[in-house]
Design a protein around this motif. Structure first.
Motif, PDB file in Angstrom:
ATOM      1  N   LEU A  67       0.314 -28.776  17.172  1.00 32.33           N
ATOM      2  CA  LEU A  67       0.053 -27.376  17.542  1.00 32.33           C
ATOM      3  C   LEU A  67       0.709 -27.013  18.870  1.00 32.33           C
ATOM      4  CD1 LEU A  67      -3.689 -27.115  16.467  1.00 32.33           C
ATOM      5  CD2 LEU A  67      -1.769 -25.849  15.470  1.00 32.33           C
ATOM      6  N   VAL A  68       0.604 -27.896  19.849  1.00 37.33           N
ATOM      7  CA  VAL A  68       1.195 -27.627  21.163  1.00 37.33           C
ATOM      8  C   VAL A  68       2.717 -27.598  21.067  1.00 37.33           C
ATOM      9  CG1 VAL A  68       1.472 -28.538  23.501  1.00 37.33           C
ATOM     10  CG2 VAL A  68      -0.793 -28.468  22.461  1.00 37.33           C
ATOM     11  N   VAL A  69       3.298 -28.520  20.318  1.00 36.85           N
ATOM     12  CA  VAL A  69       4.759 -28.554  20.153  1.00 36.85           C
ATOM     13  C   VAL A  69       5.234 -27.299  19.422  1.00 36.85           C
ATOM     14  CG1 VAL A  69       6.640 -29.747  18.937  1.00 36.85           C
ATOM     15  CG2 VAL A  69       5.025 -31.044  20.329  1.00 36.85           C
ATOM     16  N   MET A  70       4.512 -26.868  18.398  1.00 38.34           N
ATOM     17  CA  MET A  70       4.888 -25.646  17.669  1.00 38.34           C
ATOM     18  C   MET A  70       4.795 -24.427  18.585  1.00 38.34           C
ATOM     19  SD  MET A  70       5.949 -26.536  14.747  1.00 38.34           S
ATOM     20  CE  MET A  70       6.111 -24.912  14.052  1.00 38.34           C
ATOM     21  N   GLN A  71       3.749 -24.360  19.397  1.00 43.11           N
ATOM     22  CA  GLN A  71       3.606 -23.259  20.360  1.00 43.11           C
ATOM     23  C   GLN A  71       4.786 -23.264  21.328  1.00 43.11           C
ATOM     24  OE1 GLN A  71       1.908 -20.667  20.935  1.00 43.11           O
ATOM     25  NE2 GLN A  71       1.514 -20.376  23.083  1.00 43.11           N
ATOM     26  N   ALA A  94      -9.149 -35.372  27.323  1.00 40.11           N
ATOM     27  CA  ALA A  94      -8.124 -35.801  28.280  1.00 40.11           C
ATOM     28  C   ALA A  94      -6.719 -35.591  27.702  1.00 40.11           C
ATOM     29  CB  ALA A  94      -8.333 -37.262  28.661  1.00 40.11           C
ATOM     30  N   CYS A  95      -6.537 -35.935  26.444  1.00 38.41           N
ATOM     31  CA  CYS A  95      -5.222 -35.748  25.813  1.00 38.41           C
ATOM     32  C   CYS A  95      -4.883 -34.268  25.663  1.00 38.41           C
ATOM     33  CB  CYS A  95      -5.178 -36.440  24.460  1.00 38.41           C
ATOM     34  SG  CYS A  95      -5.076 -38.234  24.612  1.00 38.41           S
ATOM     35  N   LEU A  96      -5.853 -33.454  25.314  1.00 35.95           N
ATOM     36  CA  LEU A  96      -5.602 -32.016  25.174  1.00 35.95           C
ATOM     37  C   LEU A  96      -5.194 -31.414  26.512  1.00 35.95           C
ATOM     38  CD1 LEU A  96      -5.509 -29.495  23.442  1.00 35.95           C
ATOM     39  CD2 LEU A  96      -7.972 -29.227  23.806  1.00 35.95           C
ATOM     40  N   VAL A  97      -5.886 -31.782  27.578  1.00 40.73           N
ATOM     41  CA  VAL A  97      -5.514 -31.293  28.915  1.00 40.73           C
ATOM     42  C   VAL A  97      -4.095 -31.742  29.251  1.00 40.73           C
ATOM     43  CG1 VAL A  97      -6.013 -31.531  31.390  1.00 40.73           C
ATOM     44  CG2 VAL A  97      -7.875 -31.089  29.773  1.00 40.73           C
ATOM     45  N   LEU A  98      -3.772 -32.992  28.960  1.00 44.41           N
ATOM     46  CA  LEU A  98      -2.416 -33.502  29.210  1.00 44.41           C
ATOM     47  C   LEU A  98      -1.386 -32.724  28.391  1.00 44.41           C
ATOM     48  CD1 LEU A  98      -0.553 -35.677  30.487  1.00 44.41           C
ATOM     49  CD2 LEU A  98      -0.962 -37.025  28.421  1.00 44.41           C
ATOM     50  N   PHE A  99      -1.655 -32.511  27.097  1.00 43.20           N
ATOM     51  CA  PHE A  99      -0.727 -31.760  26.237  1.00 43.20           C
ATOM     52  C   PHE A  99      -0.510 -30.351  26.790  1.00 43.20           C
ATOM     53  CE2 PHE A  99      -2.128 -34.200  22.167  1.00 43.20           C
ATOM     54  CZ  PHE A  99      -1.376 -35.297  22.549  1.00 43.20           C
ATOM     55  N   LEU A 100      -1.591 -29.689  27.186  1.00 44.93           N
ATOM     56  CA  LEU A 100      -1.470 -28.318  27.702  1.00 44.93           C
ATOM     57  C   LEU A 100      -0.731 -28.301  29.034  1.00 44.93           C
ATOM     58  CD1 LEU A 100      -4.974 -26.880  26.770  1.00 44.93           C
ATOM     59  CD2 LEU A 100      -2.789 -26.440  25.646  1.00 44.93           C
ATOM     60  N   LEU A 141      -9.140 -40.676  15.543  1.00 43.43           N
ATOM     61  CA  LEU A 141      -8.643 -40.141  16.822  1.00 43.43           C
ATOM     62  C   LEU A 141      -7.130 -39.946  16.798  1.00 43.43           C
ATOM     63  CD1 LEU A 141      -9.094 -39.322  19.763  1.00 43.43           C
ATOM     64  CD2 LEU A 141      -8.919 -41.740  20.371  1.00 43.43           C
ATOM     65  N   ALA A 142      -6.378 -40.921  16.315  1.00 42.39           N
ATOM     66  CA  ALA A 142      -4.911 -40.817  16.306  1.00 42.39           C
ATOM     67  C   ALA A 142      -4.446 -39.637  15.462  1.00 42.39           C
ATOM     68  CB  ALA A 142      -4.290 -42.115  15.792  1.00 42.39           C
ATOM     69  N   GLN A 143      -5.060 -39.439  14.318  1.00 42.50           N
ATOM     70  CA  GLN A 143      -4.686 -38.314  13.453  1.00 42.50           C
ATOM     71  C   GLN A 143      -5.025 -36.984  14.122  1.00 42.50           C
ATOM     72  OE1 GLN A 143      -6.477 -38.564   9.589  1.00 42.50           O
ATOM     73  NE2 GLN A 143      -5.614 -36.638   8.892  1.00 42.50           N
ATOM     74  N   GLY A 144      -6.164 -36.912  14.761  1.00 48.55           N
ATOM     75  CA  GLY A 144      -6.560 -35.686  15.465  1.00 48.55           C
ATOM     76  C   GLY A 144      -5.628 -35.374  16.621  1.00 48.55           C
ATOM     77  N   LEU A 145      -5.263 -36.398  17.389  1.00 49.32           N
ATOM     78  CA  LEU A 145      -4.344 -36.176  18.505  1.00 49.32           C
ATOM     79  C   LEU A 145      -2.970 -35.750  18.002  1.00 49.32           C
ATOM     80  CD1 LEU A 145      -5.277 -39.093  20.939  1.00 49.32           C
ATOM     81  CD2 LEU A 145      -6.008 -36.692  21.002  1.00 49.32           C
ATOM     82  N   ALA A 146      -2.560 -36.290  16.853  1.00 50.96           N
ATOM     83  CA  ALA A 146      -1.281 -35.867  16.259  1.00 50.96           C
ATOM     84  C   ALA A 146      -1.347 -34.391  15.880  1.00 50.96           C
ATOM     85  CB  ALA A 146      -0.953 -36.716  15.043  1.00 50.96           C
TER      86      ALA A 146
END
Length: 161
Positions: free
Chosen positions: A77-81, A24-30, A67-72
């Motif tokens: 990665l998304v912010v760098m992209q 869910a967080c990855l979809v939101l980030f993307l 989970l928090a570390q993984g989401l960070a």
């Protein structure tokens, strides 16, 4: 030996909960990062996509990754992209540094051997791209270009029959 197949319900429950939340967080980030993140991939985009998948996998199956570390890590990665694509749009020099330029491989039916050798593209691959566009041989192509995303664009000198 039985532990190889089943180590208890705690691990399975963690995988399910963390998997759903991470997905869910990855979809939101993307979604927040924009369509560019999901566009046709050039080499840089492919590296980021593979890194996202690898990070998602590590979060999902490695209990040592909270989970928090993984989401960070995913957010980073998304912010760098986003930052790299933002800079590429605003600076031609930076864009050239990050992405490869399209390359002419065939012109007026004649292959460009130096360009083909440099890009490691064979005449058979060019011919295959020409056939996919409705042509029959190299002579029927006005131009074949290797695009930044690795696809071959073909301009036929005559309309396909």
């Amino acid at each position: 030996m039985a532990e190889m197949f089943f180590q208890g319900w705690d691990g399975i429950l963690r995988t399910l909960v963390v998997g759903v939340l991470t997905y869910a967080c990855l979809v939101l980030f993307l979604r927040v990062s924009g369509k560019r993140t999901l566009a046709k991939l050039n080499a840089f985009d492919l590296v980021v996509t593979v890194a996202l998948g690898s990070t998602f996998s590590a979060i999902l199956v490695q209990q040592s990754v909270p989970l928090a570390q993984g989401l960070a890590a995913l957010a980073l990665l998304v912010v760098m992209q986003f930052a790299v694509t933002w800079a590429s749009v605003r600076s031609g020099r930076f864009a050239r540094l990050i992405r490869s330029e399209p390359r002419l491989l065939l012109r007026h039916g004649a292959p460009c051997p130096g360009a083909m050798r440099a890009e490691r593209i064979t005449a058979e691959e060019i011919l295959s791209a020409i056939r996919a566009e409705g042509g029959r041989d190299l002579a029927e192509a006005e131009a074949v270009i290797l695009e930044s995303d690795g696809t071959l664009s073909v301009a036929l000198s005559r309309p396909p029959s």
